[in-house]
Design a protein around this motif. Structure first.
Motif, PDB file in Angstrom:
ATOM      1  N   PRO A   1      -7.097   3.655   0.121  1.00  0.00           N
ATOM      2  CA  PRO A   1      -7.084   3.978  -1.102  1.00  0.00           C
ATOM      3  C   PRO A   1      -6.088   5.082  -1.425  1.00  0.00           C
ATOM      4  O   PRO A   1      -5.843   5.969  -0.507  1.00  0.00           O
ATOM      5  N   GLU A   2      -5.621   5.155  -2.613  1.00  0.00           N
ATOM      6  CA  GLU A   2      -4.524   6.155  -2.985  1.00  0.00           C
ATOM      7  C   GLU A   2      -5.307   7.483  -3.148  1.00  0.00           C
ATOM      8  O   GLU A   2      -4.510   8.567  -3.157  1.00  0.00           O
ATOM      9  N   THR A   3      -6.659   7.507  -3.185  1.00  0.00           N
ATOM     10  CA  THR A   3      -7.265   8.994  -3.072  1.00  0.00           C
ATOM     11  C   THR A   3      -8.315   8.899  -2.367  1.00  0.00           C
ATOM     12  O   THR A   3      -8.837   8.127  -1.602  1.00  0.00           O
ATOM     13  N   GLU A   4      -8.877  10.316  -2.054  1.00  0.00           N
ATOM     14  CA  GLU A   4     -10.147  10.633  -1.166  1.00  0.00           C
ATOM     15  C   GLU A   4     -11.327  10.242  -1.897  1.00  0.00           C
ATOM     16  O   GLU A   4     -12.439  10.527  -1.228  1.00  0.00           O
TER      17      GLU A   4
ATOM     18  N   PRO B   1       0.848  -1.253  -0.026  1.00  0.00           N
ATOM     19  CA  PRO B   1       0.004   0.161  -0.136  1.00  0.00           C
ATOM     20  C   PRO B   1       0.709   1.059   0.036  1.00  0.00           C
ATOM     21  O   PRO B   1       1.834   1.309   0.738  1.00  0.00           O
ATOM     22  N   LEU B   2       0.535   2.320  -0.810  1.00  0.00           N
ATOM     23  CA  LEU B   2       1.153   3.781  -0.880  1.00  0.00           C
ATOM     24  C   LEU B   2       0.686   4.202   0.328  1.00  0.00           C
ATOM     25  O   LEU B   2       1.527   5.204   0.720  1.00  0.00           O
TER      26      LEU B   2
ATOM     27  N   LEU C   1     -12.757   0.863  -2.333  1.00  0.00           N
ATOM     28  CA  LEU C   1     -12.359   0.434  -0.619  1.00  0.00           C
ATOM     29  C   LEU C   1     -12.785   1.615   0.279  1.00  0.00           C
ATOM     30  O   LEU C   1     -12.050   1.749   1.475  1.00  0.00           O
ATOM     31  N   ALA C   2     -13.669   2.280  -0.421  1.00  0.00           N
ATOM     32  CA  ALA C   2     -14.034   3.626   0.363  1.00  0.00           C
ATOM     33  C   ALA C   2     -14.576   3.154   1.976  1.00  0.00           C
ATOM     34  O   ALA C   2     -14.382   3.979   2.834  1.00  0.00           O
ATOM     35  N   GLY C   3     -15.557   2.179   1.931  1.00  0.00           N
ATOM     36  CA  GLY C   3     -16.035   1.907   3.224  1.00  0.00           C
ATOM     37  C   GLY C   3     -14.683   1.582   4.046  1.00  0.00           C
ATOM     38  O   GLY C   3     -15.064   1.787   5.506  1.00  0.00           O
ATOM     39  N   VAL C   4     -13.778   0.635   3.511  1.00  0.00           N
ATOM     40  CA  VAL C   4     -12.818   0.198   4.669  1.00  0.00           C
ATOM     41  C   VAL C   4     -11.935   1.459   5.007  1.00  0.00           C
ATOM     42  O   VAL C   4     -11.643   1.582   6.184  1.00  0.00           O
ATOM     43  N   TYR C   5     -11.747   2.325   4.131  1.00  0.00           N
ATOM     44  CA  TYR C   5     -11.094   3.995   4.700  1.00  0.00           C
ATOM     45  C   TYR C   5     -12.069   4.433   5.746  1.00  0.00           C
ATOM     46  O   TYR C   5     -11.497   4.887   6.592  1.00  0.00           O
ATOM     47  N   ARG C   6     -13.406   4.638   5.492  1.00  0.00           N
ATOM     48  CA  ARG C   6     -14.136   5.192   6.368  1.00  0.00           C
ATOM     49  C   ARG C   6     -13.834   4.665   7.865  1.00  0.00           C
ATOM     50  O   ARG C   6     -13.666   5.277   8.914  1.00  0.00           O
TER      51      ARG C   6
END
Length: 348
Positions: free
Chosen positions: A296-299, A147-148, A305-310
């Motif tokens: 994720p590499e962006t917002e 992951p970056l 994977l936006a849900g995982v990010y939240r």
């Protein structure tokens, strides 16, 4: 070798992991990670720069080599250093000596190219300096394998402060899980690992991501758990397994690697209690940071994977970005042929 240093192959786990612990090396540079990846077709080379006069290790790189099953034997092999090397990046002379020795050895062994992903953060003075140095030393930027971006939770504060840094809903949910009788324990047997893997299959099907075969996770547990380098934490309610997470440890860092949860009784919020217990245990073991391992590499809210990010964003950590991946090509013609033969697989 000039300058009083020599590059050596390290063949003892105790020496290798001891150096990593002392110098805050990453789990992906550990002896056990090399063992695990050896089962996947990689050949680990554990190389250390040592003082000739004392034998003291000053820098190290676990280089994962892969060739025969990907690339025709006559074509060469690829060399990869994940989250490494482990060295004093601010020591310019030592760094230059290390690169020269590593390049010399890998060329001699027939490597097509070296790919590395340093454990340095973008936006920091050291990270930016090293990135510039790599670009002026023959490396070129490439897409990362690891992951970056990730989220790091600072564990140096007391538990009350850690809780206060979380979003309110996260505190509420982990306390809710505890009030409703969810308990967390460490896996003790291979039956526990197998039960967790069954949940992982459910999670993968539900969320649409790929996983390894069962034997991969079993081997990871057998390699790391006996050395206190990995916990498989299981959340249960009335004796029923609801969720589980794998958390690795090396140096001063704990690393959230894999998570699984079932489709039933999700209202009990077992995943929240699991992460909190993992942080508490990591802090008690001496870790100063908890890596939530990849976002994720962006917002962009439409990221898969936006849900995982939240979920990861709610724990009060800091979003950080690594300086990225870099590649040094030793044999341009052979590397060009490998790219034509393998296409996208070359990036794996």
């Amino acid at each position: 070798m000039k300058h009083g240093y020599v590059l050596k192959m390290i063949r003892e786990r105790r020496i290798w992991d001891g150096f990593l612990e002392e110098h805050d090396g990453h789990l992906l540079q550990s002896w056990g990670w090399g063992e695990l990846k050896a089962e996947e077709g990689w050949r680990p080379l554990r190389l250390a720069l040592c003082e000739q006069s004392t034998g003291r290790l000053v820098a190290a790189a676990q280089v994962l080599c892969r060739g025969a099953d990907w690339i025709p034997t006559w074509c060469g092999h690829l060399a990869y250093v994940p989250r490494g090397p482990v060295l004093d990046w601010s020591h310019d002379e030592q760094r230059a000596i290390f690169w020269a020795a590593l390049h010399r050895l890998l060329r001699w062994r027939g490597a097509l190219a070296l790919r590395l992903e340093p454990p340095l953060l973008a936006g920091t003075a050291l990270g930016e300096k090293v990135a510039r140095h790599l670009l002026t030393s023959g490396f070129r930027p490439v897409r990362t394998i690891q992951p970056l971006r990730t989220i790091m939770v600072d564990l140096r504060a007391d538990e009350a402060t850690l809780l206060a840094r979380m979003k309110e809903k996260w505190r509420y949910n982990l306390r809710l899980a505890a009030r409703r009788g969810v308990t967390v324990r460490e896996a003790q047997t291979l039956e526990d690992v197998r039960a967790w893997y069954e949940l992982l299959k459910v999670t993968a099907a539900r969320d649409g991501f790929g996983i390894h075969r069962y034997e991969y996770y079993e081997r990871a547990w057998l390699i790391f758990a006996p050395r206190n380098q990995l916990d498989l934490l299981l959340a249960e309610h009335d004796g029923r397994l609801l969720a589980g997470i794998c958390v690795g440890r090396m140096g001063r860092e704990a690393l959230y690697l894999y998570g699984a949860s079932g489709n039933e009784q999700r209202q009990l919020m077992p995943n929240y209690l699991l992460q909190w217990e993992a942080m508490r245990r990591a802090r008690a073991s001496g870790a100063t940071r908890y890596d939530l391992w990849g976002i994720p590499e962006t917002e962009d809210e439409h990221e898969p994977l936006a849900g995982v990010y939240r979920f990861k964003r709610g724990w009060g950590g800091e979003v950080v970005r690594f300086i990225g991946g870099y590649e040094y090509v030793y044999r341009p013609l052979g590397m060009g042929l490998a790219r034509r033969l393998l296409g996208e697989r070359l990036a794996l």
